[in-house]
Write an enzyme that holds these catalytic residues in place. Sequence first.
Site, short mmCIF file in Angstrom:
data_model
loop_
_atom_site.label_atom_id
_atom_site.label_comp_id
_atom_site.label_asym_id
_atom_site.label_seq_id
_atom_site.Cartn_x
_atom_site.Cartn_y
_atom_site.Cartn_z
CE LYS A 37 20.19 30.84 26.24
NZ LYS A 37 21.10 31.23 27.16
CG ASN A 38 23.80 29.03 25.42
OD1 ASN A 38 23.10 30.10 25.54
ND2 ASN A 38 23.78 27.99 26.48
NE ARG A 87 26.41 35.67 33.88
CZ ARG A 87 27.70 36.01 34.17
NH1 ARG A 87 27.56 37.17 34.77
NH2 ARG A 87 28.80 35.53 33.53
CB CYS A 144 21.94 35.37 37.15
SG CYS A 144 22.81 33.87 36.79
NE ARG A 179 26.23 32.37 34.82
CZ ARG A 179 25.56 32.59 33.70
NH1 ARG A 179 24.14 32.77 33.84
NH2 ARG A 179 25.88 32.14 32.52
CG ASP A 183 37.80 35.16 37.62
OD1 ASP A 183 36.49 34.83 37.44
OD2 ASP A 183 38.75 34.38 38.20
CG LEU A 184 38.43 32.36 34.38
CD1 LEU A 184 37.91 31.10 34.16
CD2 LEU A 184 39.86 32.39 35.00
CG ASP A 212 22.76 25.16 29.96
OD1 ASP A 212 23.49 25.69 28.90
OD2 ASP A 212 23.35 25.62 31.08
CB ILE A 257 28.71 23.90 35.95
CG1 ILE A 257 29.14 22.86 35.20
CG2 ILE A 257 29.11 25.26 35.40
CD1 ILE A 257 30.63 22.64 34.96
NE ARG A 266 17.76 35.34 29.96
CZ ARG A 266 18.66 35.49 30.70
NH1 ARG A 266 18.55 35.53 31.86
NH2 ARG A 266 19.99 35.66 30.03
#
Length: 420
Positions: free
Chosen positions: A22-23, A93, A117, A122, A125-126, A307, A329, A399
């Site tokens: 997924k990622n 997101r 979320c 989350r 800005d970066l 995760d 994190i 998801r």
Amino acid sequence: MEKLIIQGGTSLKGSLEISGSKNSSLPILAGMLLCEGKTTVANLPHLQDVTTSLELLGSLGVELSIDENRYVEADTRTVHSLATPPELVGKMRASILVLGPMLSRFGEATVSFPGGCAIGNRPIDLHIAGMESLGAEIIIEDGFIKASRKGRLRGATIILPFPSVGATENIIMAATLAEGTTRIKNCALEPEIIDLIKCLNAWGANISGAGTSSIVVQGVKKMDGGFFRVMSDRIETATYLAAAAATSGKIRTMRADPSNISAVLEKFRKTGGDLTFGVDWIELDMRGKRPKAVNITTGPYPCFPTDMQAQFTVVNSLAIGIAQVTETIFENRLAQVQELRCMGAKIALNNNVAVITGVPKLTGTHVMASDLRASAALVIAGVAAEGETTIDEIHHVDRGYECFEEKLHQLGAKITRLPS
Ligand code: EPZ
């Protein structure tokens, strides 16, 4: 909404195939926007977030086709809109990842601000700072990010204050078509970023330093596109191995890559299970025994992945001994603790640290899923627990886990999905 009904007390045994990541899929689908030529992506997992990404591309005017092998082909010559539909960004997101590609290829992008979320605020800005470093003008108003550029983006040296996965991916993609050289320092090292760089280079980009904390992007005039096969999902892999650990079972994951979850495999070894693996498979055999408690601290790759934190909270809840699980994190990613307590887990919480005293069994009850990985953790707990567990709001799990119930059925779990 739907719920899962699980008859627990099962020790999971058997083997299953791991799906595409997924990622890795989500940034790669966004990267399709960079290419003037057609792109084809294989091994995309059948997940809600992938469907949302395809809907997002379609809403911009990208022509998409899917063949019988579920290879997705995209043609971006038909793009007619540079504004993402708010309702799609609100669903996922990771939609923010189209910002860099749209800005770099088409010169502008309007993306609705992705909210926080369940696991935290989350911020982005970066991402924004990275685009501005490359010469973009960013206006944030009425909940939208309006990005534009005069002429091409210009290469720059960008030092990330934190190795953000998404910001690294967005900046890499924005830099592929910028004028000149971009150097990104202190970038994230996750394997999904290496996969993205391999994909973009296959499509005509010129990126070096994959797997290091300093990536160099030589801007190119255009990207012709091509074919790419997404890597397997390392978090799905580790989730099923955690299910073996929690249920004292024996599971072999096929099409799995042991090289990108070393920190997690180390923890499985410490649970006392027999861990064996080959080039494309990993097996954990608990030999019918309860796991030993293992301390976990999450961190950016190659540290233990956030995760997998929720899943290991369940393993430790059923372990022999006391373990500490520290989430570094995200500021709110221990929601599963409250639900596990309802099942009999003995967990003390102190901000982002959970101290878990293992118990021989959990008891099935009615619990609520809150986010993707906490949902997977509760399903594992329900399979291990004695009695029946009902998990409400189970859509979260769709998801990130392809055919979750079917794969667990294959391993002996007794699970039924019902409308709530
Ligand atoms: C990616 O999210 C993953 N999502 C997440 O997986 C994963 O948990 C996370 O990386 C960390 O590994 C995808 O790849 C689609 P970050 P991302 O930017 O990119 C802060 C899952 O379950 N931050 O590395 O959003 C942020 O608040 C999901 O599959 C800023 O402050 O993660 C967080 O505390 C969940 N400003 C930390 O950095 C920014 O501009 C890590 O975020 C960006 C991030």
